[in-house]
Design an enzyme around this catalytic site. Structure first.
Site, PDB file in Angstrom:
ATOM      1  N   GLU A   1       0.817  -1.219   0.000  1.00  0.00           N
ATOM      2  CA  GLU A   1       0.000   0.000   0.000  1.00  0.00           C
ATOM      3  C   GLU A   1       0.846   1.262   0.000  1.00  0.00           C
ATOM      4  O   GLU A   1       0.492   2.246  -0.651  1.00  0.00           O
ATOM      5  CB  GLU A   1      -0.937   0.011   1.214  1.00  0.00           C
ATOM      6  CG  GLU A   1      -2.198  -0.827   1.059  1.00  0.00           C
ATOM      7  CD  GLU A   1      -1.993  -2.313   1.227  1.00  0.00           C
ATOM      8  OE1 GLU A   1      -0.857  -2.728   1.512  1.00  0.00           O
ATOM      9  OE2 GLU A   1      -2.959  -3.078   1.087  1.00  0.00           O
TER      10      GLU A   1
ATOM     11  N   HIS B   1     -11.306  -4.739   9.074  1.00  0.00           N
ATOM     12  CA  HIS B   1     -11.950  -4.572   7.764  1.00  0.00           C
ATOM     13  C   HIS B   1     -13.226  -3.747   7.897  1.00  0.00           C
ATOM     14  O   HIS B   1     -14.092  -3.817   7.040  1.00  0.00           O
ATOM     15  CB  HIS B   1     -12.348  -5.920   7.162  1.00  0.00           C
ATOM     16  CG  HIS B   1     -11.206  -6.794   6.756  1.00  0.00           C
ATOM     17  ND1 HIS B   1     -10.406  -7.447   7.647  1.00  0.00           N
ATOM     18  CD2 HIS B   1     -10.746  -7.140   5.533  1.00  0.00           C
ATOM     19  CE1 HIS B   1      -9.509  -8.160   7.000  1.00  0.00           C
ATOM     20  NE2 HIS B   1      -9.683  -7.991   5.710  1.00  0.00           N
TER      21      HIS B   1
END
Ligand SMILES: Cc1ncc(C[n+]2csc(CCOP(=O)(O)OP(=O)(O)O)c2C)c(N)n1
Ligand SMILES: [Mg+2]
Length: 674
Positions: free
Chosen positions: A410, A477
């Site tokens: 990322e 999440h």
């Protein structure tokens, strides 16, 4: 002219093979090395005299690498990001010596408007990307800008420098892997000076040679002794030509010197007795001079030295008298100024009933169709269409390299997107889940967000962040991270709650000249369909939308909470005959609160509902902003409805306790209204 004119000698900034061994080439190399050395030495003196703030990390001992390399780089197309040892490179790349000194003096002449310290400047308009302090972060930016140049048909090579210390950061690993994978012509240069601050290489890594890591990433690597600038010129000349031709990355472990310790304040008392003197004795510059003198160039060397001293002293005098920086404009220049709308085609004209995921897909298609500079990237967004199928079919329709899967890195992927952005491309990066954007926090919150403030450089990137809970995804999440990210100045943020707003928000975010966070609540992706079409008023998503009208309170919500708030309002009207002004905030940054303030002036009661945690939640900021001017006119203390201050729990029954729902919203408002 602010500064004395640059001696003719220093108007030559380029060397190319095969003419690298000539006397003129070597003397030019010496001249620039000497200019860098004398400037670095004088900067240290001026620091000690109190004329330079912060600290200075000199490049004394690094010139044998940085000067040959920068002379060899093609300043018209190449991309570079110097480290804190790269003053010589900065001097060669662009600008007047005075501009660079003004940066150290933090005066009005500083290229960063004195908003950044000593060597944290660059020349982004000419592809010299200014470093931020966080070591390792700039490599991926170089990848992005180099790729951008290549996509534009320019035969660029990128140059990314990092120290032996920085070689241990995750960003370095991510960037080497990404460059090899994307086959980008980037020369990674380790400035191995044997120390990271006080820590010797023996305490930093276990393998004897850093360049050997190259093999593991699938790229070429070699070591380079930088004690002989003439040899460095030849080796680098060939290596750069090869990189330009093959478009393959290269890792060079350059053995350089750190002659004056880590920084101005460094006493070097962590070294062995005599070690500092031994390093000084290996200084390549006097040896290079002696060799050139022995070759019969003593008179030219004397002339160069005299010119360097005269130029440096005269420039210091003229730079020191520049006025201090002007604080005016600091707040206004956090963001790049508003740009005119892009010339979007008025399509699709006919509305189609779409889910929010499909609306975003339609928006991405529109952008990729109409905007050649657009690039879409993220994990599994290619053939698979993304974890939530928002990018379905894009790869098949637009192909690589405009749409591509990224590895799990990322930080480097975000840095790569920044690099694209500062060179004229515009990336839309999908994070598989918003939670994973924490791995890119430095790139988003410190690098992208500060670019305009510190370098006057626009950095337009859209970060798509599938966020929110209610789907049994657990702590990692399901989060709402708007407060965390928006505590960094320089980021814009949109958070649509329906398909048309999502379509509009994507276009509005895309054309903005700033980094924009686009929060997409996962529970909304497939929650029913709505007609979606081209909306000429798409920029209205930067302001709140009023969804209901009433007199008992002003309610502000965003994301999925807008739907729950709407249901709660309908219930409260039916059962309690209470009516509300309900606003969908839509834009979290910048905040445009005029309409909500006007409503509050009428109702006198404020309810803020969000899914993020209550403490440090975005609601605290909203309440403060909305009430601070007319606090005395309020009829009740504001009500904040938010999630509990705990990590997002996994089991549905636990998560339901954690998050607001319709019943909790109704109960809270009923109790509060009394
Ligand atoms: C990620 C990160 N951690 C810590 C620091 C603080 N810091 C600044 S310079 C430095 C040493 C860097 O060593 P190296 O990469 O070898 O470069 P050198 O200073 O030797 O040229 C440290 C620890 C930083 N800038 N970035
Ligand atoms: Mg080092």
């Amino acid at each position: 002219m602010k500064y004395p004119s640059t001696p003719t000698l220093f108007q030559h900034r380029d060397l190319r093979p095969p003419d690298l061994g000539s006397a003129d080439s070597l003397l030019l190399t010496y001249a620039w090395m000497q200019l860098a050395r004398i400037t670095d030495n004088r900067i240290l003196d001026l620091f000690r005299q109190g004329l330079i703030q912060g600290t200075v990390t000199g490049g004394q001992g690094n010139e044998g690498l940085i000067v040959p390399l920068t002379l060899l780089a093609d300043k018209a197309v190449d991309v570079i990001s110097f480290s804190h040892r790269g003053l010589g490179g900065h001097l060669i790349w662009s600008g007047h010596l005075g501009d660079h000194l003004a940066q150290y003096f933090a005066s009005s002449g500083s290229p960063t408007k004195a908003r950044e310290g000593n060597i944290h400047h660059g020349d982004p308009a000419n592809r010299s990307l200014p470093m931020i302090s966080h070591l390792g972060t700039m490599l991926s930016n170089v990848l992005g800008s180099t790729d951008s140049q290549r996509r534009l048909g320019r035969p660029a090579v990128g140059f990314a420098f990092f120290g032996d210390g920085a070689s241990s950061t995750g960003d370095i690993h991510e960037s080497l892997n990404l460059a090899a994978l994307l086959s980008l012509p980037v020369v990674f240069v380790i400035e191995n000076n044997q120390y990271a601050y006080s820590t010797p290489v023996s305490e930093q890594y276990a393998s004897p040679n850093l360049f050997e890591r190259a093999k593991g990433y699938g790229l070429e690597g070699f070591a380079l002794d930088c004690s002989d600038p003439a040899r460095v010129l030849t080796v680098l000349g060939a290596a750069i030509e090869r990189t330009r031709r093959t478009s393959r990355p290269l890792l060079i472990e350059a053995h350089t010197f750190r002659l004056r310790g880590h920084a101005a304040y460094d006493t070097c008392d962590y070294m062995q007795p005599g070690e500092a003197d031994a390093i000084l004795a290996r200084d390549p510059l006097p040896k290079f001079r002696a060799r050139l003198a022995a070759d019969g160039h003593a008179a030219r060397l004397d002339a160069i030295d005299a010119a360097v001293h005269g130029f440096v002293e005269a420039t210091i005098r003229s730079a020191l008298v520049l006025p201090p920086p002007d604080p005016a404009g600091m707040e206004a220049e956090v963001f790049a100024p508003p740009a005119p709308p892009l010339p979007w085609l008025p399509v699709p004209a006919a509305p189609a009933a779409l889910t929010m995921a499909q609306a975003l897909n339609l928006g991405l298609r529109k952008i990729l169709t109409e905007r050649p500079e657009a690039v879409v990237l993220g994990q599994d967004i290619g053939t698979y269409g993304g974890a939530f199928k928002v990018t379905e079919g894009l790869l098949a329709e637009f192909g690589r390299p405009r749409v591509f899967n990224t590895p799990l890195c990322e930080s480097a992927c975000t840095g790569y997107a920044l690099g694209l952005a500062v060179n004229g491309h515009r990336a839309i990066e999908e994070f598989q889940f918003a939670d994973f954007a924490t791995d890119a926090l430095t790139q988003i919150g410190l690098n992208a967000a500060t670019y305009h403030f510190r370098a006057g450089q626009k950095c337009p990137v859209v970060f798509r962040l599938p966020c929110g809970g209610g789907l049994t995804f657990g702590s990692f999440h399901s989060q709402e991270l708007e407060s965390a990210f928006l505590s960094f100045p320089g980021l814009k943020a949109l958070y649509p709650s329906n398909p048309q707003d999502a379509f509009n928000a994507l276009l509005a975010a895309y054309e903005d000249d700033n980094p924009v966070l686009l929060f997409e609540h996962k529970a909304l992706y497939r929650l029913g369909r709505q007609p979606v079409k081209w909306d000429p008023d798409y920029r209205a998503v930067w302001s709140p939308a009023q969804l209901r009208t009433g007199g008992d309170a002003t309610i502000v919500a965003y994301g999925e909470m807008v739907l729950l708030a709407g249901e709660a309002c309908a219930y409260l009207e039916a059962e309690y005959e209470k009516t509300f002004d309900l606003f969908d905030l839509r834009a979290l940054a910048p905040l445009r609160l005029d309409a909500i303030k006007a409503s509050l002036a009428r109702t006198g009661r404020l309810v803020v509902i969000h899914e993020g945690r209550r403490t440090h939640g975005f609601g605290a900021e909203l309440v403060a902003r909305l009430t601070e001017e007319h606090f005395a006119a309020l009829k009740a203390a504001p009500l904040r409805i938010a999630s509990l201050d705990i990590p997002v729990p996994f089991a549905p029954g636990l998560e339901a306790v954690y998050r607001p729902d319709k019943v909790k919203i109704v109960d809270a408002i009923v109790t509060w209204l009394g």
